[in-house]
Design a protein around this motif. Structure first.
Motif, PDB file in Angstrom:
ATOM      1  N   VAL A  65     -42.842 -43.534 -13.510  1.00  0.00           N
ATOM      2  CA  VAL A  65     -43.295 -43.526 -12.116  1.00  0.00           C
ATOM      3  C   VAL A  65     -44.588 -42.730 -12.098  1.00  0.00           C
ATOM      4  O   VAL A  65     -44.642 -41.611 -12.608  1.00  0.00           O
ATOM      5  CB  VAL A  65     -42.251 -42.900 -11.167  1.00  0.00           C
ATOM      6  CG1 VAL A  65     -42.792 -42.823  -9.745  1.00  0.00           C
ATOM      7  CG2 VAL A  65     -40.957 -43.716 -11.197  1.00  0.00           C
ATOM      8  N   SER A 114     -41.741 -42.418  -2.146  1.00  0.00           N
ATOM      9  CA  SER A 114     -43.090 -42.526  -1.599  1.00  0.00           C
ATOM     10  C   SER A 114     -44.009 -41.421  -2.115  1.00  0.00           C
ATOM     11  O   SER A 114     -43.553 -40.327  -2.428  1.00  0.00           O
ATOM     12  CB  SER A 114     -43.047 -42.436  -0.074  1.00  0.00           C
ATOM     13  OG  SER A 114     -42.294 -43.491   0.454  1.00  0.00           O
ATOM     14  N   LYS A 123     -47.066 -44.350   0.601  1.00  0.00           N
ATOM     15  CA  LYS A 123     -46.856 -45.674   0.004  1.00  0.00           C
ATOM     16  C   LYS A 123     -45.872 -45.515  -1.146  1.00  0.00           C
ATOM     17  O   LYS A 123     -45.625 -44.402  -1.611  1.00  0.00           O
ATOM     18  CB  LYS A 123     -48.174 -46.269  -0.483  1.00  0.00           C
ATOM     19  CG  LYS A 123     -48.793 -45.532  -1.652  1.00  0.00           C
ATOM     20  CD  LYS A 123     -50.010 -46.263  -2.189  1.00  0.00           C
ATOM     21  CE  LYS A 123     -50.301 -45.790  -3.600  1.00  0.00           C
ATOM     22  NZ  LYS A 123     -50.611 -46.830  -4.498  1.00  0.00           N
ATOM     23  N   LEU A 124     -45.316 -46.632  -1.581  1.00  0.00           N
ATOM     24  CA  LEU A 124     -44.382 -46.613  -2.701  1.00  0.00           C
ATOM     25  C   LEU A 124     -45.127 -46.212  -3.972  1.00  0.00           C
ATOM     26  O   LEU A 124     -46.223 -46.706  -4.236  1.00  0.00           O
ATOM     27  CB  LEU A 124     -43.758 -48.006  -2.880  1.00  0.00           C
ATOM     28  CG  LEU A 124     -42.548 -48.125  -3.777  1.00  0.00           C
ATOM     29  CD1 LEU A 124     -41.392 -47.289  -3.234  1.00  0.00           C
ATOM     30  CD2 LEU A 124     -42.116 -49.578  -3.871  1.00  0.00           C
ATOM     31  N   ALA A 125     -44.560 -45.314  -4.749  1.00  0.00           N
ATOM     32  CA  ALA A 125     -45.179 -44.882  -6.001  1.00  0.00           C
ATOM     33  C   ALA A 125     -45.159 -46.037  -7.003  1.00  0.00           C
ATOM     34  O   ALA A 125     -44.238 -46.852  -7.000  1.00  0.00           O
ATOM     35  CB  ALA A 125     -44.427 -43.682  -6.573  1.00  0.00           C
ATOM     36  N   PRO A 126     -46.159 -46.119  -7.873  1.00  0.00           N
ATOM     37  CA  PRO A 126     -46.162 -47.165  -8.892  1.00  0.00           C
ATOM     38  C   PRO A 126     -45.091 -46.899  -9.950  1.00  0.00           C
ATOM     39  O   PRO A 126     -44.826 -45.747 -10.295  1.00  0.00           O
ATOM     40  CB  PRO A 126     -47.567 -47.087  -9.495  1.00  0.00           C
ATOM     41  CG  PRO A 126     -48.042 -45.711  -9.197  1.00  0.00           C
ATOM     42  CD  PRO A 126     -47.358 -45.290  -7.930  1.00  0.00           C
ATOM     43  N   CYS A 127     -44.469 -47.971 -10.451  1.00  0.00           N
ATOM     44  CA  CYS A 127     -43.455 -47.823 -11.493  1.00  0.00           C
ATOM     45  C   CYS A 127     -43.616 -48.917 -12.543  1.00  0.00           C
ATOM     46  O   CYS A 127     -44.169 -49.980 -12.266  1.00  0.00           O
ATOM     47  CB  CYS A 127     -42.048 -47.850 -10.914  1.00  0.00           C
ATOM     48  SG  CYS A 127     -41.550 -49.408 -10.145  1.00  0.00           S
ATOM     49  N   ASN A 139     -44.287 -52.695 -10.394  1.00  0.00           N
ATOM     50  CA  ASN A 139     -44.296 -52.993  -8.965  1.00  0.00           C
ATOM     51  C   ASN A 139     -45.727 -53.137  -8.440  1.00  0.00           C
ATOM     52  O   ASN A 139     -46.012 -52.841  -7.302  1.00  0.00           O
ATOM     53  CB  ASN A 139     -43.503 -51.960  -8.156  1.00  0.00           C
ATOM     54  CG  ASN A 139     -44.161 -50.594  -8.128  1.00  0.00           C
ATOM     55  OD1 ASN A 139     -45.136 -50.331  -8.832  1.00  0.00           O
ATOM     56  ND2 ASN A 139     -43.619 -49.698  -7.321  1.00  0.00           N
ATOM     57  N   ASN A 141     -48.559 -51.547  -8.996  1.00  0.00           N
ATOM     58  CA  ASN A 141     -49.156 -50.296  -8.549  1.00  0.00           C
ATOM     59  C   ASN A 141     -48.659 -49.864  -7.164  1.00  0.00           C
ATOM     60  O   ASN A 141     -49.405 -49.347  -6.353  1.00  0.00           O
ATOM     61  CB  ASN A 141     -50.681 -50.368  -8.589  1.00  0.00           C
ATOM     62  CG  ASN A 141     -51.310 -48.997  -8.644  1.00  0.00           C
ATOM     63  OD1 ASN A 141     -50.708 -48.053  -9.145  1.00  0.00           O
ATOM     64  ND2 ASN A 141     -52.513 -48.878  -8.140  1.00  0.00           N
ATOM     65  N   GLY A 142     -47.386 -50.132  -6.889  1.00  0.00           N
ATOM     66  CA  GLY A 142     -46.778 -49.729  -5.627  1.00  0.00           C
ATOM     67  C   GLY A 142     -46.923 -50.748  -4.511  1.00  0.00           C
ATOM     68  O   GLY A 142     -46.466 -50.518  -3.397  1.00  0.00           O
TER      69      GLY A 142
END
Length: 154
Positions: A65, A114, A123-127, A139, A141-142
């Motif tokens: 993440v 987030s 925003k959603l963190a990248p995973c 994902n 980059n979020g």
């Protein structure tokens, strides 16, 4: 901010419920997005006999993440985990498939919380997920609303 926290917790709870079973097939669109295929067993040492005489395959799974700061992360490898982490975050697990898992597969996933984006909005963190050194899920980059997930097969 309170609504965002409730949304993040709701998304993580939904991810736990969705990934907890591990026996459901992904839809064709999700498989196409992640390029789902089983990594080569030779990359992880191939099939090995266990003490029960059943053959199994072990894969090295890396959950990542990105971002800065801290967030909550839920990941499913050998078991379900949920914790507050400092970013960037990486967790590596050896996941062994045996018996029916070799044919049906085992869903591994990471659901990031987030993080603050460049515009100051959450925003959603990248995973990402890597299996035996090959990236198999992300994902975007979020930008994708769902968790990173991949079905391991023998």
């Amino acid at each position: 901010m309170f609504k965002t926290a409730k949304l993040t917790i709701g998304l993580l709870a939904a991810a736990v419920l969705l990934t907890g079973c591990g026996g459901e097939e992904k839809d064709a669109g999700a498989a196409a997005k992640t390029g789902e295929e089983s990594p080569s067993a030779s990359a992880s040492g191939g099939a090995e006999g266990s003490s029960s005489g059943k053959k199994g395959v072990t894969h090295q799974v890396v959950f990542e993440v990105g971002g800065e700061g801290a967030t909550q992360v839920m990941w499913v490898g050998n078991t379900n985990h949920f914790e507050q982490v400092t970013l960037p975050w990486t967790k590596t697990e050896s996941v062994r498939l045996e018996g029916a898992e070799l044919k049906l597969g085992l869903l591994v996933s990471v659901a990031p919380g987030s993080v603050k984006g460049p515009d100051g909005m959450l925003k959603l963190a990248p995973c990402t997920i890597k299996v035996d050194g090959k990236q198999v899920a992300d994902n975007q980059n979020g930008k994708s609303a769902g968790p990173c997930e991949f079905k391991l097969k023998g």
